[in-house]
Write a protein that holds these residues in place. Structure first.
Motif, PDB file in Angstrom:
ATOM      1  N   GLU A   1       3.650  -1.543   1.573  1.00 49.65           N
ATOM      2  CA  GLU A   1       3.729  -0.261   0.866  1.00 49.65           C
ATOM      3  C   GLU A   1       2.719   0.743   1.415  1.00 49.65           C
ATOM      4  O   GLU A   1       3.026   1.916   1.617  1.00 49.65           O
ATOM      5  CB  GLU A   1       3.454  -0.480  -0.630  1.00 49.65           C
ATOM      6  N   THR A   2       1.492   0.269   1.622  1.00 45.32           N
ATOM      7  CA  THR A   2       0.431   1.157   2.096  1.00 45.32           C
ATOM      8  C   THR A   2       0.720   1.645   3.514  1.00 45.32           C
ATOM      9  O   THR A   2       0.545   2.824   3.835  1.00 45.32           O
ATOM     10  CB  THR A   2      -0.915   0.415   2.055  1.00 45.32           C
TER      11      THR A   2
ATOM     12  N   MET B   1      -8.545   8.651   0.333  1.00 41.52           N
ATOM     13  CA  MET B   1      -8.657   9.991  -0.254  1.00 41.52           C
ATOM     14  C   MET B   1     -10.127  10.310  -0.434  1.00 41.52           C
ATOM     15  O   MET B   1     -10.856   9.559  -1.055  1.00 41.52           O
ATOM     16  CB  MET B   1      -7.924   9.999  -1.591  1.00 41.52           C
TER      17      MET B   1
ATOM     18  N   ALA C   1       0.977   9.576  -0.248  1.00 37.83           N
ATOM     19  CA  ALA C   1       0.094   8.951  -1.231  1.00 37.83           C
ATOM     20  C   ALA C   1       0.463   7.485  -1.397  1.00 37.83           C
ATOM     21  O   ALA C   1       1.639   7.152  -1.466  1.00 37.83           O
ATOM     22  CB  ALA C   1       0.199   9.660  -2.569  1.00 37.83           C
ATOM     23  N   THR C   2      -0.536   6.616  -1.453  1.00 35.79           N
ATOM     24  CA  THR C   2      -0.264   5.201  -1.708  1.00 35.79           C
ATOM     25  C   THR C   2      -0.189   4.987  -3.212  1.00 35.79           C
ATOM     26  O   THR C   2      -0.607   5.845  -3.991  1.00 35.79           O
ATOM     27  CB  THR C   2      -1.389   4.317  -1.144  1.00 35.79           C
TER      28      THR C   2
ATOM     29  N   LEU D   1      -7.990  17.627  -6.897  1.00 38.03           N
ATOM     30  CA  LEU D   1      -6.630  17.333  -7.369  1.00 38.03           C
ATOM     31  C   LEU D   1      -6.625  17.084  -8.871  1.00 38.03           C
ATOM     32  O   LEU D   1      -5.786  17.600  -9.610  1.00 38.03           O
ATOM     33  CB  LEU D   1      -6.107  16.069  -6.684  1.00 38.03           C
TER      34      LEU D   1
ATOM     35  N   PHE E   1      -4.515  15.775   1.070  1.00 35.33           N
ATOM     36  CA  PHE E   1      -5.270  15.096   0.022  1.00 35.33           C
ATOM     37  C   PHE E   1      -5.126  13.585   0.117  1.00 35.33           C
ATOM     38  O   PHE E   1      -5.911  12.844  -0.437  1.00 35.33           O
ATOM     39  CB  PHE E   1      -4.774  15.543  -1.365  1.00 35.33           C
ATOM     40  N   PHE E   2      -4.065  13.135   0.785  1.00 32.89           N
ATOM     41  CA  PHE E   2      -3.756  11.704   0.704  1.00 32.89           C
ATOM     42  C   PHE E   2      -4.001  10.950   2.002  1.00 32.89           C
ATOM     43  O   PHE E   2      -3.697   9.778   2.088  1.00 32.89           O
ATOM     44  CB  PHE E   2      -2.309  11.512   0.268  1.00 32.89           C
ATOM     45  N   GLY E   3      -4.502  11.640   3.018  1.00 32.48           N
ATOM     46  CA  GLY E   3      -4.725  10.923   4.266  1.00 32.48           C
ATOM     47  C   GLY E   3      -5.460  11.798   5.265  1.00 32.48           C
ATOM     48  O   GLY E   3      -6.166  12.733   4.901  1.00 32.48           O
TER      49      GLY E   3
ATOM     50  N   ALA F   1       3.356   4.284   3.348  1.00 37.72           N
ATOM     51  CA  ALA F   1       2.830   5.569   2.906  1.00 37.72           C
ATOM     52  C   ALA F   1       2.146   6.268   4.076  1.00 37.72           C
ATOM     53  O   ALA F   1       2.304   7.472   4.295  1.00 37.72           O
ATOM     54  CB  ALA F   1       1.841   5.362   1.760  1.00 37.72           C
TER      55      ALA F   1
ATOM     56  N   ARG G   1       4.790   7.572   6.520  1.00 35.56           N
ATOM     57  CA  ARG G   1       5.388   8.841   6.073  1.00 35.56           C
ATOM     58  C   ARG G   1       4.413   9.989   6.273  1.00 35.56           C
ATOM     59  O   ARG G   1       4.782  11.082   6.686  1.00 35.56           O
ATOM     60  CB  ARG G   1       5.772   8.756   4.585  1.00 35.56           C
TER      61      ARG G   1
ATOM     62  N   ARG H   1     -11.704  16.020  -2.334  1.00 38.97           N
ATOM     63  CA  ARG H   1     -10.293  16.414  -2.476  1.00 38.97           C
ATOM     64  C   ARG H   1      -9.706  15.781  -3.724  1.00 38.97           C
ATOM     65  O   ARG H   1      -8.932  16.391  -4.455  1.00 38.97           O
ATOM     66  CB  ARG H   1      -9.494  15.908  -1.280  1.00 38.97           C
TER      67      ARG H   1
ATOM     68  N   GLN I   1      -3.561   5.378  -4.733  1.00 41.38           N
ATOM     69  CA  GLN I   1      -4.022   6.758  -4.904  1.00 41.38           C
ATOM     70  C   GLN I   1      -3.416   7.385  -6.150  1.00 41.38           C
ATOM     71  O   GLN I   1      -4.086   8.111  -6.879  1.00 41.38           O
ATOM     72  CB  GLN I   1      -3.679   7.575  -3.658  1.00 41.38           C
TER      73      GLN I   1
END
Ligand SMILES: Nc1ncnc2c1ncn2[C@@H]1O[C@H](COP(=O)(O)OP(=O)(O)O)[C@@H](O)[C@H]1O
Ligand SMILES: [Mg+2]
Lengths: 487, 248
Positions: free
Chosen positions: B75-76, A1, A392-393, A9, B110-112, B79, B82, A5, A396
């Motif tokens: 998990e990462t 991230m 989102a991980t 957020l 925002f997340f990738g 994510a 997805r 940004r 994050q």
């Protein structure tokens, strides 16, 4: 991230949950205000006490024998403080300069004061001598702080002080008629000596600001409402006193007289205020004291100093230098130094005590943050689930919560500092209007320095982060599938 | 890339209670398909969708997209998977009320990587919203939008990262019939024009009829899986639908 940004957020989330964040931040604001208030108060009081009252950055070496009440050359044969001792102390690493001080070793008295006090008064006169260069910077009077009886070489009359002419390359005092009051033959600061009928210059004296403080803060205050002349004594300022002249009778006082010689009357003039001056008395250039002691107490008295003032390069040098003076040279430091250390320690302890209270408040508010943030994480479970779904991980999500806490911490810290300063100003104002003048009453009880602001902000952020730790971990654990189906 | 499930089992445990929501599902969905998953309430549709989409990996068996096996990802990695490969549309829209429509659409960014390097997220967000018919509501927040409009924002968001599959759990469940239909048309168009695989869950037969393949789930098993010609109700013209949406 990416940082930008990420912060946008956090910003969006903070704006939405303003009330929550404000509530969770209030405890931190109060805690930081307390911390900041007491830290700056402690520091302010410490500075006043240590720097003005005890002058802690200045060491004073005293003769151990003299300090123990024994006569010099007694049991321990220490021989007192001589030029040799001065040289030894000067060799110690960190020592910038050593100034020997010598007291008058015979009784004297002062009289005069009509110009200032409205009537003439007489008091015991206690004085010591210091090297002239020690106080040179503190003198503002037209009469310089140096030995005026030392022959001065000159090229013409201009180079000589009042009442002296340049004869054969030396400034020589003019002869004068003491009954002639009109022509001022001895110039502005000089006067015509009654006995010798030649022009003389007064002995320059510097006075400790402490003495003025004690007079204004205690004597003047105590006598103000009394009956008698005390009530008419004015409050004095440095400006009023510089240039003030009075007479000293050496060798004869109200309490005793010197057996060795007849008394001498001499004029003296206050030329300035100096921290280097003795606290309850007056201070003149060393040669005067040496000459007077020789005359009234014998040759021996002129070789032995009563104390040495030691200047260090840096404040940090004071402690090690003090240690070496005591351990290696077997000399003793004036108890002023020890009292200063004890006072400093006491103030530090009190400050710490209050800061512990501040930390307790902060700890409680960290718990409050844990509570509020946990609630917010619960409320936002679905939202967190969605964020996880769109990529989102866990980290994050955790960072988001921690970031929010950090921002709350920053704002709460800043608000707390502002509140602390505001409270400081308020206390200063109240203190100023309800508490009368006393010695060393400072302009402000508080000392605000940059490190306190840094401390306030970091502590605030730290406690918010600690508080947000558990909620952040919980937020990271939100399972997207369960959160999105509302289970 | 094909999506496949082999021996897919999902057991929910809560305390003493265990529920076997999926009991051995084998399934392959080819790239570009338009699939309806149908079944009564509690039959396991949502569970199946969550397992296929990488939202839930606590299953036994195997789910693969192309060569990627979901159960073997961290998990990462999940994510990231997805984020890059799938889009989601939910019955409850799942929009963030404090963000504008545009901000909601670009939220995945925002997340990738988002739509990829060098793509201006705001520009892409505007294009997507314009495409779903909300070019004039960029800065409205969800509470100011109708149900249909919200779901369009959600669809635009699901497209932000160029997914190869969109998973929709009852996308019309919170909408009235006509609005639901217009959303389904949007999916059909995306599937046809962009060749995005669309897999949606519904319990309404007439919505299921619009798919080209229908899978029926019952008690955690596939009891029917067959291709069909999609049937669209013809009583809802475009103009009609617009009118209703404005009115709502
Ligand atoms: N998180 C869960 N914990 C326990 N049981 C669950 C959970 N999610 C679903 N179930 C159970 O699994 C079965 C299938 O649920 P679900 O997949 O949501 O069905 P559908 O979407 O077809 O209505 C139901 O019996 C439901 O009660
Ligand atoms: Mg369901």
């Amino acid at each position: 991230m990416k940082g930008q940004r990420f912060s946008s957020l956090i910003g969006q989330s903070l704006r939405r949950n303003r009330r929550h964040f404000l509530l969770s931040g209030i405890g931190v604001i109060i805690g930081i205000a307390t911390l900041f208030f007491f830290t700056s108060l402690g520091e302010g009081v410490r500075t006043t006490v240590l720097e003005d009252v005890f002058v802690i950055d200045q060491l004073e070496v005293v003769d151990p024998a003299a300090a123990a009440g024994m006569r010099r050359g007694g049991l321990f044969g220490g021989g007192g403080l001589t030029d040799h001792t001065v040289e030894q102390v000067r060799q110690i690493e960190g020592v910038k300069e050593v100034y020997p001080k010598m007291k008058l070793t015979f009784p004297s008295r002062a009289s005069g004061g009509e110009a200032l006090m409205g009537r003439n008064m007489g008091v015991e006169f206690i004085a010591d001598g210091i090297p002239a260069e020690m106080a040179a910077d503190d003198v503002s009077d037209i009469l310089a702080f140096r030995d005026h009886d030392q022959p001065l070489s000159c090229a013409d009359d201009e180079a000589c002080p009042d009442g002296r002419d340049c004869i054969d390359g030396t400034c020589t005092p003019r002869s004068c008629d003491p009954r002639d009051r009109a022509s001022e033959p001895c110039g502005e600061v000089g006067f015509c000596d009654r006995d010798t009928e030649i022009c003389a210059l007064p002995i320059p004296l510097v006075i400790s600001p402490y003495l003025l403080e004690v007079y204004n803060g205690s004597i003047h205050t105590a006598l103000r409402d009394s009956e008698g002349i005390g009530s008419r004594l004015p409050r004095l300022t440095e400006d009023m006193l510089v240039g003030f002249e009075f007479d000293i009778v050496f060798g004869h006082s109200y309490m005793g007289r010197s057996g060795d010689a007849d008394s001498i009357r001499h004029r003296a003039r206050i030329v300035g205020f100096s921290d280097r001056a003795m606290q309850l008395g007056a201070t003149m250039p060393l040669p005067y004291v040496q000459r007077l002691n020789t005359e009234f107490s014998g040759e021996d008295a002129a070789d032995h100093y009563h104390s040495l003032l030691v200047d260090t390069y840096r404040n940090e040098d004071v402690a090690p230098v003090a240690q070496r003076i005591e351990d290696e040279l077997g000399l003793e430091l004036s108890d002023r130094h020890q009292r200063a250390q004890r006072a400093g320690l006491l103030i530090l302890l009190i400050t710490l005590l209050f800061n512990v209270i501040a930390l307790v408040i902060l700890a409680v508010s960290a718990l409050n943050i844990t509570h509020t943030f946990s609630m917010m994480v619960m409320e936002r479970r679905r939202e967190i689930g969605l964020m996880r779904a769109i990529g989102a991980t866990r980290r994050q999500i955790q960072a988001l919560v921690v970031g929010e806490a950090a921002v709350v911490g920053l704002f709460a810290g800043a608000a707390g500092i502002a509140l602390g300063i505001g409270a400081g100003f308020a206390v200063d104002a109240i203190f100023d209007s309800y508490v009368g003048h006393f010695p060393f009453k400072p302009d402000s009880l508080f000392a605000w320095s940059p490190w306190m602001f840094a401390l306030g902000l970091t502590t605030a952020v730290l406690f918010c982060l600690i508080g947000a730790l558990i909620p952040a971990v919980r937020a990271g654990r939100v399972e997207p599938a369960a959160a999105l189906t509302g289970r | 890339m094909d999506l496949s499930a082999r021996g897919l089992r999902r057991i929910y445990r809560s305390g003493e209670l265990t529920t076997e929501a999926l009991c051995g599902v084998d399934l392959t969905i080819k790239s570009g398909e338009f699939v309806a998953i149908v079944g009564s309430s509690g039959s396991g549709k949502t569970t199946l969708l969550n397992c296929l989409s990488g939202l839930d990996t606590s299953f036994d068996g195997e789910v693969k997209l192309g060569d990627l096996s979901l159960s073997q990802m961290s998990e990462t990695e999940l994510a990231r998977f997805r984020h890059e490969h799938v889009g989601f549309v939910f019955q409850q829209f799942c929009l963030l009320d404090h963000l504008t429509a545009l901000e909601n659409v670009i939220l995945p960014g925002f997340f990738g990587e988002g739509a990829g390097d060098g793509v201006d997220p705001f520009k892409r967000g505007r294009e997507l919203l314009t495409r779903v018919g909300l070019g004039d509501r960029l800065h409205s927040r969800p509470p100011q939008l109708s149900g249909g409009q919200k779901q369009r924002v959600a669809v635009a968001r699901s497209l932000f990262c160029n997914p190869s599959i969109i998973f929709c759990d009852e996308p019309t469940g919170s909408l009235d019939q006509d609005t639901g239909l217009s959303i389904m048309k949007l999916f059909e168009q995306l599937n046809r024009e962009d060749e995005v695989t669309v897999i949606f869950v519904t319990h309404e037969p007439y919505i299921a009829d619009m798919a080209r393949r229908r899978i029926i789930v019952q008690d955690g098993r596939l009891i029917e899986d067959k291709s069909q010609t999609s049937v669209w109700p013809d009583d809802t013209g475009d103009s009609d639908e617009k009118l209703k949406e404005v009115a709502s």
